[in-house]
Write a protein that holds these residues in place. Structure first.
Motif, PDB file in Angstrom:
ATOM      1  N   LEU A 194       0.808  -1.214   0.000  1.00 12.83           N
ATOM      2  CA  LEU A 194       0.000   0.000   0.000  1.00 12.83           C
ATOM      3  C   LEU A 194       0.844   1.268   0.000  1.00 12.83           C
ATOM      4  CD1 LEU A 194      -2.707  -1.094   2.559  1.00 12.83           C
ATOM      5  CD2 LEU A 194      -3.000  -0.781   0.112  1.00 12.83           C
ATOM      6  N   ALA A 195       2.101   1.138   0.385  1.00 12.05           N
ATOM      7  CA  ALA A 195       2.990   2.296   0.524  1.00 12.05           C
ATOM      8  C   ALA A 195       2.277   3.358   1.351  1.00 12.05           C
ATOM      9  CB  ALA A 195       3.450   2.789  -0.830  1.00 12.05           C
ATOM     10  N   ALA A 196       2.043   4.521   0.810  1.00 12.57           N
ATOM     11  CA  ALA A 196       1.404   5.591   1.586  1.00 12.57           C
ATOM     12  C   ALA A 196      -0.057   5.784   1.201  1.00 12.57           C
ATOM     13  CB  ALA A 196       2.174   6.884   1.385  1.00 12.57           C
ATOM     14  N   ARG A 197      -0.624   4.871   0.430  1.00 12.53           N
ATOM     15  CA  ARG A 197      -2.000   5.040  -0.046  1.00 12.53           C
ATOM     16  C   ARG A 197      -3.049   4.884   1.042  1.00 12.53           C
ATOM     17  NH1 ARG A 197      -2.256   1.411  -5.417  1.00 12.53           N
ATOM     18  NH2 ARG A 197      -0.065   0.953  -5.166  1.00 12.53           N
ATOM     19  N   LEU A 198      -2.775   4.013   2.002  1.00 15.36           N
ATOM     20  CA  LEU A 198      -3.793   3.707   3.002  1.00 15.36           C
ATOM     21  C   LEU A 198      -3.121   3.183   4.252  1.00 15.36           C
ATOM     22  CD1 LEU A 198      -6.923   3.070   3.595  1.00 15.36           C
ATOM     23  CD2 LEU A 198      -6.374   0.776   2.816  1.00 15.36           C
ATOM     24  N   VAL A 199      -3.615   3.617   5.397  1.00 14.27           N
ATOM     25  CA  VAL A 199      -3.212   3.024   6.660  1.00 14.27           C
ATOM     26  C   VAL A 199      -4.305   2.027   7.010  1.00 14.27           C
ATOM     27  CG1 VAL A 199      -2.778   3.446   9.103  1.00 14.27           C
ATOM     28  CG2 VAL A 199      -1.997   5.101   7.394  1.00 14.27           C
ATOM     29  N   LEU A 200      -3.917   0.780   7.242  1.00 17.62           N
ATOM     30  CA  LEU A 200      -4.912  -0.250   7.528  1.00 17.62           C
ATOM     31  C   LEU A 200      -5.651   0.071   8.820  1.00 17.62           C
ATOM     32  CD1 LEU A 200      -2.845  -3.448   6.679  1.00 17.62           C
ATOM     33  CD2 LEU A 200      -4.686  -2.440   5.330  1.00 17.62           C
ATOM     34  N   ALA A 201      -6.967   0.069   8.751  1.00 18.40           N
ATOM     35  CA  ALA A 201      -7.787   0.298   9.938  1.00 18.40           C
ATOM     36  C   ALA A 201      -7.729  -0.947  10.812  1.00 18.40           C
ATOM     37  CB  ALA A 201      -9.222   0.602   9.529  1.00 18.40           C
ATOM     38  N   SER A 202      -7.478  -0.750  12.077  1.00 16.14           N
ATOM     39  CA  SER A 202      -7.371  -1.864  13.010  1.00 16.14           C
ATOM     40  C   SER A 202      -8.722  -2.551  13.183  1.00 16.14           C
ATOM     41  CB  SER A 202      -6.865  -1.355  14.357  1.00 16.14           C
ATOM     42  OG  SER A 202      -6.641  -2.427  15.228  1.00 16.14           O
ATOM     43  N   SER A 203      -8.686  -3.868  13.211  1.00 18.44           N
ATOM     44  CA  SER A 203      -9.892  -4.663  13.390  1.00 18.44           C
ATOM     45  C   SER A 203     -10.333  -4.623  14.847  1.00 18.44           C
ATOM     46  CB  SER A 203      -9.600  -6.109  12.988  1.00 18.44           C
ATOM     47  OG  SER A 203     -10.628  -6.962  13.419  1.00 18.44           O
ATOM     48  N   ARG A 204     -11.635  -4.760  15.069  1.00 22.03           N
ATOM     49  CA  ARG A 204     -12.142  -4.822  16.444  1.00 22.03           C
ATOM     50  C   ARG A 204     -11.705  -6.105  17.140  1.00 22.03           C
ATOM     51  NH1 ARG A 204     -18.354  -6.721  15.674  1.00 22.03           N
ATOM     52  NH2 ARG A 204     -17.940  -7.839  13.758  1.00 22.03           N
ATOM     53  N   PHE A 205     -11.219  -7.068  16.364  1.00 23.50           N
ATOM     54  CA  PHE A 205     -10.746  -8.333  16.931  1.00 23.50           C
ATOM     55  C   PHE A 205      -9.260  -8.293  17.291  1.00 23.50           C
ATOM     56  CE2 PHE A 205     -14.287  -9.675  14.106  1.00 23.50           C
ATOM     57  CZ  PHE A 205     -15.148 -10.110  15.095  1.00 23.50           C
ATOM     58  N   GLU A 206      -8.593  -7.193  16.965  1.00 22.14           N
ATOM     59  CA  GLU A 206      -7.141  -7.114  17.164  1.00 22.14           C
ATOM     60  C   GLU A 206      -6.753  -7.247  18.642  1.00 22.14           C
ATOM     61  OE1 GLU A 206      -3.584  -7.430  15.619  1.00 22.14           O
ATOM     62  OE2 GLU A 206      -5.265  -6.986  14.301  1.00 22.14           O
ATOM     63  N   TYR A 207      -7.392  -6.477  19.523  1.00 22.93           N
ATOM     64  CA  TYR A 207      -7.025  -6.544  20.941  1.00 22.93           C
ATOM     65  C   TYR A 207      -7.409  -7.871  21.593  1.00 22.93           C
ATOM     66  CZ  TYR A 207      -5.401  -1.789  20.620  1.00 22.93           C
ATOM     67  OH  TYR A 207      -4.710  -0.671  20.247  1.00 22.93           O
TER      68      TYR A 207
ATOM     69  N   ILE B 117      -4.738 -10.263  20.603  1.00 25.98           N
ATOM     70  CA  ILE B 117      -3.492 -10.034  21.334  1.00 25.98           C
ATOM     71  C   ILE B 117      -3.578 -10.625  22.734  1.00 25.98           C
ATOM     72  CG2 ILE B 117      -2.038  -8.246  22.378  1.00 25.98           C
ATOM     73  CD1 ILE B 117      -2.748  -6.498  19.879  1.00 25.98           C
ATOM     74  N   VAL B 118      -4.689 -10.390  23.420  1.00 28.89           N
ATOM     75  CA  VAL B 118      -4.863 -10.909  24.784  1.00 28.89           C
ATOM     76  C   VAL B 118      -4.856 -12.437  24.781  1.00 28.89           C
ATOM     77  CG1 VAL B 118      -6.485 -11.076  26.720  1.00 28.89           C
ATOM     78  CG2 VAL B 118      -6.039  -8.860  25.646  1.00 28.89           C
ATOM     79  N   LEU B 119      -5.595 -13.050  23.859  1.00 30.86           N
ATOM     80  CA  LEU B 119      -5.632 -14.513  23.778  1.00 30.86           C
ATOM     81  C   LEU B 119      -4.253 -15.085  23.468  1.00 30.86           C
ATOM     82  CD1 LEU B 119      -8.976 -15.037  21.832  1.00 30.86           C
ATOM     83  CD2 LEU B 119      -8.516 -15.658  24.219  1.00 30.86           C
ATOM     84  N   SER B 120      -3.551 -14.455  22.541  1.00 30.17           N
ATOM     85  CA  SER B 120      -2.215 -14.907  22.167  1.00 30.17           C
ATOM     86  C   SER B 120      -1.264 -14.806  23.348  1.00 30.17           C
ATOM     87  CB  SER B 120      -1.708 -14.058  20.995  1.00 30.17           C
ATOM     88  OG  SER B 120      -0.361 -14.311  20.732  1.00 30.17           O
ATOM     89  N   PHE B 121      -1.258 -13.650  24.002  1.00 31.06           N
ATOM     90  CA  PHE B 121      -0.340 -13.439  25.134  1.00 31.06           C
ATOM     91  C   PHE B 121      -0.652 -14.414  26.273  1.00 31.06           C
ATOM     92  CE2 PHE B 121       1.661 -11.208  28.669  1.00 31.06           C
ATOM     93  CZ  PHE B 121       2.871 -10.844  28.093  1.00 31.06           C
TER      94      PHE B 121
END
Length: 180
Positions: free
Chosen positions: A108-121, A124-128
């Motif tokens: 994407l270079a500078a075209r778009l910043v990926l919007a974080s998913s609501r499942f991201e946190y 992370i908690v489950l993984s940790f």
């Protein structure tokens, strides 16, 4: 910058963590390195914001440190052979995700910043939690018949499932940005 120094120190914990897990398997010292690195992740972010040290370099160092921690934990547990097949596959998904998302960012270079998913946190908690429990040297919760390894493996597999969901969302965002 103090926050970047904390992040660099955190990066330095990954090699001893990998060594401890790969050569001795689950143990309290490995768990202390893992949890300490996780705690320092919180500290470096609070320091950066509190001291006005937030920067692109600091954000990049933080992402690299997070990915190195996951890689060291997963690789150490895999080398020692302490993960069941489902958890081992899930752990590989967790590590591969980092490379895939980084590739989306490069495409994407500078075209778009990926919007974080609501499942991201939750991921992370489950993984940790799953990787952390895999490092506990006891299989049973003291005084109970509750085995930790199936709980650890289930958390890792759930984290991997959420990872796949978030990857699908990031892939859609990337395809849309590249097509548009």
């Amino acid at each position: 910058m103090i926050s970047n120094a904390v992040t660099l120190f955190r990066m330095g914990l990954v090699l001893p963590l990998f060594y401890l897990l790969a050569t001795g398997g689950p143990g309290w010292t490995a768990l202390a390195f893992y949890l300490g690195s996780g705690l320092l992740d919180i500290v470096d972010g609070k320091l950066a914001r509190g001291l006005g040290e937030s920067s692109a370099m600091g954000a990049m160092l933080d992402l690299v440190a997070d990915r190195l921690l996951t890689l060291a934990a997963v690789a150490g547990l895999l080398v020692y052979g302490d993960l069941g097949l489902a958890a081992a596959c899930g752990a590989v998904v967790l590590v591969a995700r980092c490379n895939i998302v980084a590739s989306f960012g490069e495409a994407l270079a500078a075209r778009l910043v990926l919007a974080s998913s609501r499942f991201e946190y939750p991921k992370i908690v489950l993984s940790f939690a799953g990787l952390g429990l895999a490092m506990v040297p006891l299989d049973l919760v003291p005084g109970t018949q509750i085995a930790l390894s199936p709980i650890s493996e289930a958390l890792i597999v759930l984290a991997a499932a959420l990872t796949l969901v978030t990857l699908a969302g990031y892939a859609r965002q990337t395809v849309r940005a590249l097509a548009g």
